[in-house]
Structure formats: C-alpha cells, structure tokens
Design a protein around this motif. Sequence first.
Motif, PDB file in Angstrom:
ATOM      1  N   ASP A 179       0.946  -1.100   0.185  1.00 47.28           N
ATOM      2  CA  ASP A 179       0.004   0.015   0.024  1.00 47.28           C
ATOM      3  C   ASP A 179       1.013   1.182   0.028  1.00 47.28           C
ATOM      4  O   ASP A 179       1.214   1.779   0.963  1.00 47.28           O
ATOM      5  CB  ASP A 179      -0.971   0.120   1.236  1.00 47.28           C
ATOM      6  CG  ASP A 179      -2.061   1.077   1.043  1.00 47.28           C
ATOM      7  OD1 ASP A 179      -2.078   1.849   0.185  1.00 47.28           O
ATOM      8  OD2 ASP A 179      -2.599   1.331   2.161  1.00 47.28           O
ATOM      9  N   GLY A 180       1.414   1.516  -1.271  1.00 45.72           N
ATOM     10  CA  GLY A 180       1.964   3.003  -1.336  1.00 45.72           C
ATOM     11  C   GLY A 180       3.640   2.842  -1.095  1.00 45.72           C
ATOM     12  O   GLY A 180       3.959   1.480  -0.658  1.00 45.72           O
ATOM     13  N   LEU A 181       4.275   3.731  -1.206  1.00 43.78           N
ATOM     14  CA  LEU A 181       5.729   3.677  -1.120  1.00 43.78           C
ATOM     15  C   LEU A 181       6.003   3.032   0.428  1.00 43.78           C
ATOM     16  O   LEU A 181       7.048   2.513   0.391  1.00 43.78           O
ATOM     17  CB  LEU A 181       6.386   5.019  -1.711  1.00 43.78           C
ATOM     18  CG  LEU A 181       5.862   5.466  -2.822  1.00 43.78           C
ATOM     19  CD1 LEU A 181       6.665   6.671  -3.416  1.00 43.78           C
ATOM     20  CD2 LEU A 181       5.986   4.573  -3.946  1.00 43.78           C
ATOM     21  N   ASP A 182       5.369   3.886   1.073  1.00 40.99           N
ATOM     22  CA  ASP A 182       5.827   3.462   2.669  1.00 40.99           C
ATOM     23  C   ASP A 182       5.207   2.174   3.278  1.00 40.99           C
ATOM     24  O   ASP A 182       5.518   1.901   4.364  1.00 40.99           O
ATOM     25  CB  ASP A 182       5.567   4.653   3.597  1.00 40.99           C
ATOM     26  CG  ASP A 182       4.199   4.956   3.630  1.00 40.99           C
ATOM     27  OD1 ASP A 182       3.283   4.536   3.077  1.00 40.99           O
ATOM     28  OD2 ASP A 182       3.688   6.137   4.338  1.00 40.99           O
ATOM     29  N   GLY A 183       4.499   1.766   2.470  1.00 38.20           N
ATOM     30  CA  GLY A 183       3.588   0.414   2.857  1.00 38.20           C
ATOM     31  C   GLY A 183       2.604   0.673   3.816  1.00 38.20           C
ATOM     32  O   GLY A 183       1.731  -0.092   4.238  1.00 38.20           O
ATOM     33  N   LYS A 184       2.366   2.102   3.774  1.00 40.62           N
ATOM     34  CA  LYS A 184       1.104   2.434   4.709  1.00 40.62           C
ATOM     35  C   LYS A 184       0.151   3.281   4.285  1.00 40.62           C
ATOM     36  O   LYS A 184      -0.713   3.811   5.173  1.00 40.62           O
ATOM     37  CB  LYS A 184       1.794   3.119   6.028  1.00 40.62           C
ATOM     38  CG  LYS A 184       2.845   2.082   6.804  1.00 40.62           C
ATOM     39  CD  LYS A 184       3.473   3.017   8.071  1.00 40.62           C
ATOM     40  CE  LYS A 184       4.487   1.999   8.649  1.00 40.62           C
ATOM     41  NZ  LYS A 184       5.252   2.721   9.902  1.00 40.62           N
ATOM     42  N   GLY A 185       0.015   3.457   2.952  1.00 42.89           N
ATOM     43  CA  GLY A 185      -0.893   4.432   2.300  1.00 42.89           C
ATOM     44  C   GLY A 185      -0.323   5.813   2.358  1.00 42.89           C
ATOM     45  O   GLY A 185      -1.175   6.826   2.399  1.00 42.89           O
ATOM     46  N   GLU A 193      13.784   2.701   0.483  1.00 41.60           N
ATOM     47  CA  GLU A 193      14.001   3.468   1.575  1.00 41.60           C
ATOM     48  C   GLU A 193      13.106   2.891   2.958  1.00 41.60           C
ATOM     49  O   GLU A 193      13.750   2.901   4.036  1.00 41.60           O
ATOM     50  CB  GLU A 193      13.693   5.084   1.444  1.00 41.60           C
ATOM     51  CG  GLU A 193      14.002   5.682   2.603  1.00 41.60           C
ATOM     52  CD  GLU A 193      13.877   7.099   2.350  1.00 41.60           C
ATOM     53  OE1 GLU A 193      12.800   7.817   2.902  1.00 41.60           O
ATOM     54  OE2 GLU A 193      14.539   7.896   1.259  1.00 41.60           O
ATOM     55  N   HIS A 194      12.252   2.315   2.633  1.00 43.87           N
ATOM     56  CA  HIS A 194      11.095   1.975   3.589  1.00 43.87           C
ATOM     57  C   HIS A 194      11.153   0.436   3.948  1.00 43.87           C
ATOM     58  O   HIS A 194      10.559  -0.123   4.787  1.00 43.87           O
ATOM     59  CB  HIS A 194       9.688   2.277   3.235  1.00 43.87           C
ATOM     60  CG  HIS A 194       9.370   3.740   3.570  1.00 43.87           C
ATOM     61  ND1 HIS A 194       9.582   4.574   2.587  1.00 43.87           N
ATOM     62  CD2 HIS A 194       9.350   4.399   4.570  1.00 43.87           C
ATOM     63  CE1 HIS A 194       9.214   5.937   2.825  1.00 43.87           C
ATOM     64  NE2 HIS A 194       8.825   5.859   4.336  1.00 43.87           N
ATOM     65  N   THR A 195      11.930  -0.150   3.134  1.00 42.12           N
ATOM     66  CA  THR A 195      12.412  -1.745   3.555  1.00 42.12           C
ATOM     67  C   THR A 195      14.075  -1.860   3.683  1.00 42.12           C
ATOM     68  O   THR A 195      14.125  -1.634   4.877  1.00 42.12           O
ATOM     69  CB  THR A 195      11.722  -2.425   2.159  1.00 42.12           C
ATOM     70  OG1 THR A 195      12.542  -1.922   1.028  1.00 42.12           O
ATOM     71  CG2 THR A 195      10.392  -2.255   2.121  1.00 42.12           C
ATOM     72  N   ALA A 196      14.733  -2.414   2.784  1.00 47.48           N
ATOM     73  CA  ALA A 196      16.182  -2.742   2.918  1.00 47.48           C
ATOM     74  C   ALA A 196      17.075  -1.556   3.356  1.00 47.48           C
ATOM     75  O   ALA A 196      18.000  -1.677   3.796  1.00 47.48           O
ATOM     76  CB  ALA A 196      16.605  -3.469   1.881  1.00 47.48           C
ATOM     77  N   ASP A 197      16.505  -0.461   2.849  1.00 48.47           N
ATOM     78  CA  ASP A 197      17.387   0.893   3.096  1.00 48.47           C
ATOM     79  C   ASP A 197      18.675   0.702   2.556  1.00 48.47           C
ATOM     80  O   ASP A 197      19.793   1.073   3.432  1.00 48.47           O
ATOM     81  CB  ASP A 197      17.102   1.382   4.349  1.00 48.47           C
ATOM     82  CG  ASP A 197      17.410   2.751   4.622  1.00 48.47           C
ATOM     83  OD1 ASP A 197      17.531   3.536   3.400  1.00 48.47           O
ATOM     84  OD2 ASP A 197      17.776   3.244   5.750  1.00 48.47           O
ATOM     85  N   LEU A 198      19.158  -0.052   1.391  1.00 51.52           N
ATOM     86  CA  LEU A 198      20.485  -0.194   1.086  1.00 51.52           C
ATOM     87  C   LEU A 198      21.187   0.836   1.147  1.00 51.52           C
ATOM     88  O   LEU A 198      20.848   1.938   0.397  1.00 51.52           O
ATOM     89  CB  LEU A 198      20.430  -0.916  -0.346  1.00 51.52           C
ATOM     90  CG  LEU A 198      19.928  -2.305  -0.201  1.00 51.52           C
ATOM     91  CD1 LEU A 198      19.398  -2.708  -1.639  1.00 51.52           C
ATOM     92  CD2 LEU A 198      20.959  -3.207   0.046  1.00 51.52           C
ATOM     93  N   VAL A 199      22.513   0.916   1.885  1.00 53.54           N
ATOM     94  CA  VAL A 199      23.239   2.242   1.808  1.00 53.54           C
ATOM     95  C   VAL A 199      23.838   2.318   0.456  1.00 53.54           C
ATOM     96  O   VAL A 199      24.329   1.604  -0.199  1.00 53.54           O
ATOM     97  CB  VAL A 199      24.675   1.754   2.849  1.00 53.54           C
ATOM     98  CG1 VAL A 199      25.452   2.927   2.796  1.00 53.54           C
ATOM     99  CG2 VAL A 199      23.872   1.609   4.296  1.00 53.54           C
TER     100      VAL A 199
END
Length: 914
Positions: free
Chosen positions: A349-355, A410-416
Amino acid sequence: MHHRSRAPKVLGVGITAVLGLVLAAPPALAGPAADPDPVPGLVSGQDTAAPQLVTGLAEPAPGDPAAAALAHLAAHPDRYRIDPGQLAEIGAERTADGRRTVRFQQYHGGIPVLGAQYLVHLTGEGAEQRVESVGGKYFTGLTAPTTPAVPAGTLRNLALGSLTDRRARAGATAEDHGQVILPGGTGRLAQHFTLRGTDPDTGGPLVREVYLDATAGAIALAHDARTPYTAGDGTTAPTAAATARAEAGAEPATGTAPDAFGRSVKVNIGRLPDGSYQLTDLTRPASIATHDAAGRDYNDFRGGIPADSLPARSPGPDFPASTGSSGATDAHLNAAAVYDFYRDRLGRDGLDGKGGPITSVVNVTNGGAPFPNAFWDGKKMVYGDGGTTYHPFSVALDVAGHEMTHGVIEHTADLVYVGQPGAMNEALADYFGNAVEVTARGMSMSDPKAALLGESLCRTGTPEDCAQRRLDDRRTTVDDYLGAGGGVDNGGVHLNSTIIGGALWDIRRTLDPLTADRLVYRALADYLTPLDDFVDGRNAVLAAGRSLKLTRDQLRTVAAAFDAHGIRAGWENRLGLDSRTLLRDASTPVAPAAANGRWVMTNSDPAGKTPTALYTGSTTAPDAPTRISPEDGRLHGWAATDGRSAAWLAIGPDAQGAWGMEVLTRPLSGGPVRSLFRSSTQQPSDVQISGDDVAYKVTDFATGRSRLHLSHNGAPAVELPLPDGHDLSGVTLKDGVLGWSETWTVGEKRVSAPTVYSIAAGKVTAQYLVGDPSGSTGTEATSTVLAGGRLLWVETPGDRTKRSSIRSGALDGSGVTDVLSGTSPYAPSWTTITASDRAVTFAAPGSKPAGGWTNAALPKLWQLPLTGGTPERLSCNRGGQEKAAADQGTRVIWLDATAGRTDLVVRNRPAGSC
C-alpha cells in the motif's frame, strides 16, 4: 537516474571497505547430493558470530510475531549469538500468503548501529506459527563508547571542514542527525551530519553524508547522498496531498488534461470548495498530488514544499495546455500507475507500505537552467523540465517507477548508497521501474525496449541511444565489474548496477513475470539489509524463492541467472591481478606510506577487534601486519616513515579525558612512543620523518595561520620562521633537507613557489617561482617530494584545460629540469606524485569518456625514471589505483579498488604496456 552533473568527491571508499565487512562463503553441506539445493542452508558472517542467513527451519513460535521472533532468538543463543536486548522492532511485513517478516534494528548502548538489521521470517497463525528462516547483519563484540569525547560544536566544524574546497565550504550547512555506531570490530561512535551546499565547479547541489568519529574527531565515513536533497529533519513534510482531504468540502472528481505530447487524457482530480480543481487523486488509499514548480529552482523544494506552491490548478475540470508541457499530467498518471503496480501486483500500500501520500513536483530548474533529471528526495518525487534535449522527466513511466522504487527501498532494506549495496539499490530501482512500464504497457519481455531505462526521454534519436541503462547488457562480475574507488560514482553505484540488475531481469525473462516480480519484491522487503553486497543479494532472492514455494527447477533457474552474471561467492578472487596484496579490504581511505622495505598505514587489526590504529609490514615478504600505535582508544593515522621509524597523528581524548591532536613517533621495531606536539586548538598535519628529524605543519583553528615545526636530532620541536602572509603545503623531509610549496599574494595574484630548506644551515637554499618570472600566472605548485638529491613538484596551470608538468630543482637553487613536460601526451590534467631515488610515480586521474565510465578510464598509476623518459603503466589492474607511496627503486604500494573492495597492494616494477 544517473545524475549528469559531476559528482563531488567522496571522502570514503566502498562501504564494505570502510566498515571492514565481508561475507564469508557458505560452509559446505554435509555429504554429496545428486540434486543439490540451490538455497544455502547457512551463511556465516565475518567480524561477527551471528549467522548471515539460516534457512530450512520449521520451529514453533506462537504468539505476537515480534515477541515470538525475539523469544526464538533468545531460545537459541548458541545458534544466533544474539542479545535480544539489543534489538528493537522497526517494521513488519505481512504478505498475501500470511507470512510475516519482523525487522529488528540493533542498538549498542541505546545508539543505533549503522546497517545492523536482523530479520525473522514467520509462517502460520496463532499456535501454528513457526519460524522458517532468520538472517541479516548483527554485530557481536561491540564495545565502543557511547559518550562523545569531542564537543558537538567541534564535530560540526570538522564536518564542514571536510569540504576541502573553500568555495564549497562557503555557505554550506551541516544538519545533525545524531549518534550512530559504525560496525566492524569493536565499533566506532560517530556523529552523522548531512552537508548541503553548492558544487563550485558545476553550480549544482552538493549533498554529502559525513560520519565523524565522536571519540577521535576524525572522519570515519563520508559519501555523496543518493539524491540532491534528502528530507529535512527526518519529519514528514506537510504536502497538499496529505492535507487535501482536510479541506472542507474537497471531493474526488474526474477531468481531462493534455499530456506532454498534447494528447487529451482522463485524470482523477479534486474539486475544491470554491469550485476550482487541482491535481489531487483522492480515489486511492494513498492520495496523490502533483505540483507545478513553474520553473522555480529545485533548491526551493528542499525537504518540503513551499506554502505558496499548491497542486496544479484549473478553474474547470479540463486543465490547460501548461499542465501537459510542464510534465504535470504525466507525473500524475505515472504516480498512480506505480501505486497500482505495487498494490495490485505485490500487495504493498504505497511507497511507505502504509498508504502515505504520494507527491510529485514537476518543472523544476537548476537556477533557471534546464534540469534534465529526476529524483526521490525522501518524501516526494522531483522532476526536471528537460530543456530542449529531453522531454520533461516525468514523461517516462520507467523513470517514475525507478525513482519511486527508491522510496520503497528506503522503507524496506534501505540499502546504503555506496559500493555494492548502492549498486543493488540502483539495480532494484531499475528492475521495478522497467517492470512497471512493461506491465502497464502490455509489452512482451522479448520487446527490445523492455530492458531499456529512460528510452522515451529524448526529443530526438533512437530509444537505444536515449536509454540511461539497459538490463540486458550481459555484464558479469569477473568480466565487467568496474573497480571504482569512492571518488567515482560513490564506488560504482550506477556503473555496476546492471551486473546484478541484469541477473534479476534474466529471472523475469525466464520465470513467469508475476512470479519474478513477487520473488524480487519478497527479497527486498523481507530478506535484504542495508549493507548487503551482490552475493548477499543472490542469497536473499533464493531464500525468498523458498518462502514463496518455488519449485526446485525454478530455484535452479534463479541460481543460474546469478551464475551467468558471475554473482557467486569468491568472484573477486578471479580478477587476475598483477599486484601482490599487502592488506586485504583496508578499512580506511587514508594514504599509506613506505620506505626501505616497510609500509605503514591506518587500519583496524586483521581480525577487526580493535579501534583504528597504525600498522606496519614488509613490502617484500608476506608477513602479518604489526600494530605500532598504543592501545589508548584514540584514532592513529596520517603517518610517514623512513623505513626505521614512523611519525603520525593521534586524535582523541587523553588519559584525563581531554580531547586533542598529538604528533607521535616510534621505531617500527617497537620501543617507547615519543610525543612532539599536542593541542586542542591547533591542528597538526603533513607529518614527515627522516632519521632523528621530524617535521609537521600546524594550523591554528581560530586564525587559519599555518607554521612549520621541526624537531632536529630528537630535540623539542621549534617553529621555523615564515614571512607574514605566507602559507605552505606539501611538507617533505629527507636526509637533513626540508621542502614545501610556499604561497603568498602579490596584489590580486596568488604566488606559488617550491622551497628548499637546509636544516644544517638553518636557512632556505632554493625557492623556485612557478610560471612566468613575475610569479603571477595562476600556475600552482603542489605535491612536493624530495628524492634523488632534488626537489620534485607538480606545476598545474591556472587554466585547467592545460596539462600539468612534473619538474625538479636542485637543492641549491641552481636549476630546474622537466621530468615530464606538460606538452607530453602522457601528461595528466592534474596529478600527485611520489618518488624514490630512481623513479617518480604519478596518478592519472579518472576521466569519464563520452560513452560512459570504463575500467580503463578509472584512476591509474604511471611511472618514469627520475631523470625523465617515457612513462609506463605501473600496474595493469583494471580498477581504480590511488594514493601511491614509493618504496625503494621502482617498488610502489597503493590502494587498489579492482576487486570490489579497497586493498593495499604492491608491485616491484612497472607492468609496461597494458
């Protein structure tokens, strides 16, 4: 997208090199297998007792998922070696098939550990809930202090001081993000700053992440930010999309708007109480708003959106032509398409997963000039106008999908965003950007344009010529990995992305595309962690495949795709280096030193169990590095050596807790450590040693005034006289002679002069004004070195389109000769040198060719006789070669980035023609 403006230099190297992280090869499974399982059962980590990945579990874990996950880890201390008290839940993903992934952040003394995330994967419900796999990065053995020794103001000033170009420092700001523990060994307490300013050469943005060692006051890690601007103070900036529903009487509506090509299309819009309309789509859980910047500079949209910038408006439901020419219509439609792809296809649900709201800003410029780029800034999409060469960057659906996927990452693995983790970040954005477009357009995976990214951006030319990257370029690690140091593309984040991106795209071509999309998304959301490299990525995708119940044949197909791109454990060992490694995976970018068969360098110890210290070893024989700096918790480095002793800087608090910087010396064979200088208000640098003489430069923090100090024959150091208004750099010392480059101002001209000082005579014996006799041409003398009874230096013209010369002068001022003329075809545009009594070695800086970076274009080292001649390549290693130090004869050591990390290596003689 790959930013076209020249990136500022990166102060660190690849993140794995900076932090000393390496993935060990999976242990062999017991017994041969006729049909081996492609999913690794166990992957152990280095520099930690905690495993990197454990699969094939089916152990009961009933109850609340987070509590059950912690209880599982606590119940198996010998398996995981984890203290659950150091973990805090930072997120949980629930998949359509009922699986859950609980993501934990590791803390040390209440301070987050950079990139340290551990994940527990659960299946089933209630009493039937079980753990099926566990993995991530958790660092055992952290003992770093949690209280800074350096005052906060000093850390901020040091962060700003890391911008070595004074033009860049002017007007720069330092945003403090608080403390973080840098992993590796015992760990390091650091203060994280984001520096923001203007690149003095391009006029474009300069944004750099800097981590200051809060105990020593030195830079521990620095790299360019992924996007021109990240989101302010980390809080959610209010946007029109977030507040649209709060407007009294706002209602969803539909209308029409022209796209960038003038075609009328249907758009979801919002009807405002006054009867006007704006580009806000209120038909989805995540509201979508699109703003027209109307040509304003993208700096105006740093962090948030100005109060006077509202979503694009129209008095009626049919929007005007400017909505299309600005790119607003396409951005609005593409944002909805990307949202629908993630929701309908992947259950997100959206880029942040929270709508959360999805906001786009179009039609920005760079100071009024075209801005042919697009980026996700941490809270919103920003699209450039494209100018006359490109369409508005919001036109390309794959570009929109790429940049918005950075928000998902950015909202999941946030790979450096450095080295291999950064390249995977780009690869995943490429994959999903193209997958969004192929799916929305109904394209076949065999369509030649399916693998192209950004192929529709150009106003003229073919799609192939226009594309930023292509995922079917067939690049492999062994054949094509670009060994870029930190100063090139953040260690190759774009340059190497299609190696693993191509493997992911091959999986999509060989498996059902929907299965592949769910597989790669599962790996991103549930298995990858911030510091993962390519092999970690392979293991994450395979483990995700098992959780999705892919068949053995499908898993073998996935493994074969990674194999075809050379992504398997140990690939770095197959690159065919012509140098000998002295120190593998060096933990610092600080330059080494060498003399008389010995090297010295700042590093963590080989096992990574102690803070950064000074080590020495042989340049001729394989031996284990020996620590020569005391174990006092300070940062030791920036060393010089004459092959018998070393002189260096120690930075940090003393035994009484007072912070300062100190000049120390010690014989390489051991013995007492001698202190020559200590201060908390003056900064020593340019330390040099020769026999019983030690010289160093001292700069006063408050006045900026620099002076040269000399300790002769072991006596206390004294300050050498320097005329008022004069400054110096490039201190060099050998056999009773000092050298430096002295600078001063005559009128409005800056004068530069290589200078020789006899210690025995106590006076300057030679000073050579560079350029014309008046010394006022703007030519600069740098990189002074004493060798072969002469002073060598580099002359760099003020006109940077001209090439540099390497020159040498007699110690008595009797004459100058060219070692390498600026008219030579081998002369670089600018360079640094190192020299022995036989040869001079110079660096040819990397230069991006018109067709893009290649290994051949990365920084390389060249050598020629001290008396002049034709330069030869020092080494045929294909990656970046930097920070050389001459030893004896033609032997040279340097930092080499060929193998996807930074190694200290040596060659005894030039390789010649490569």
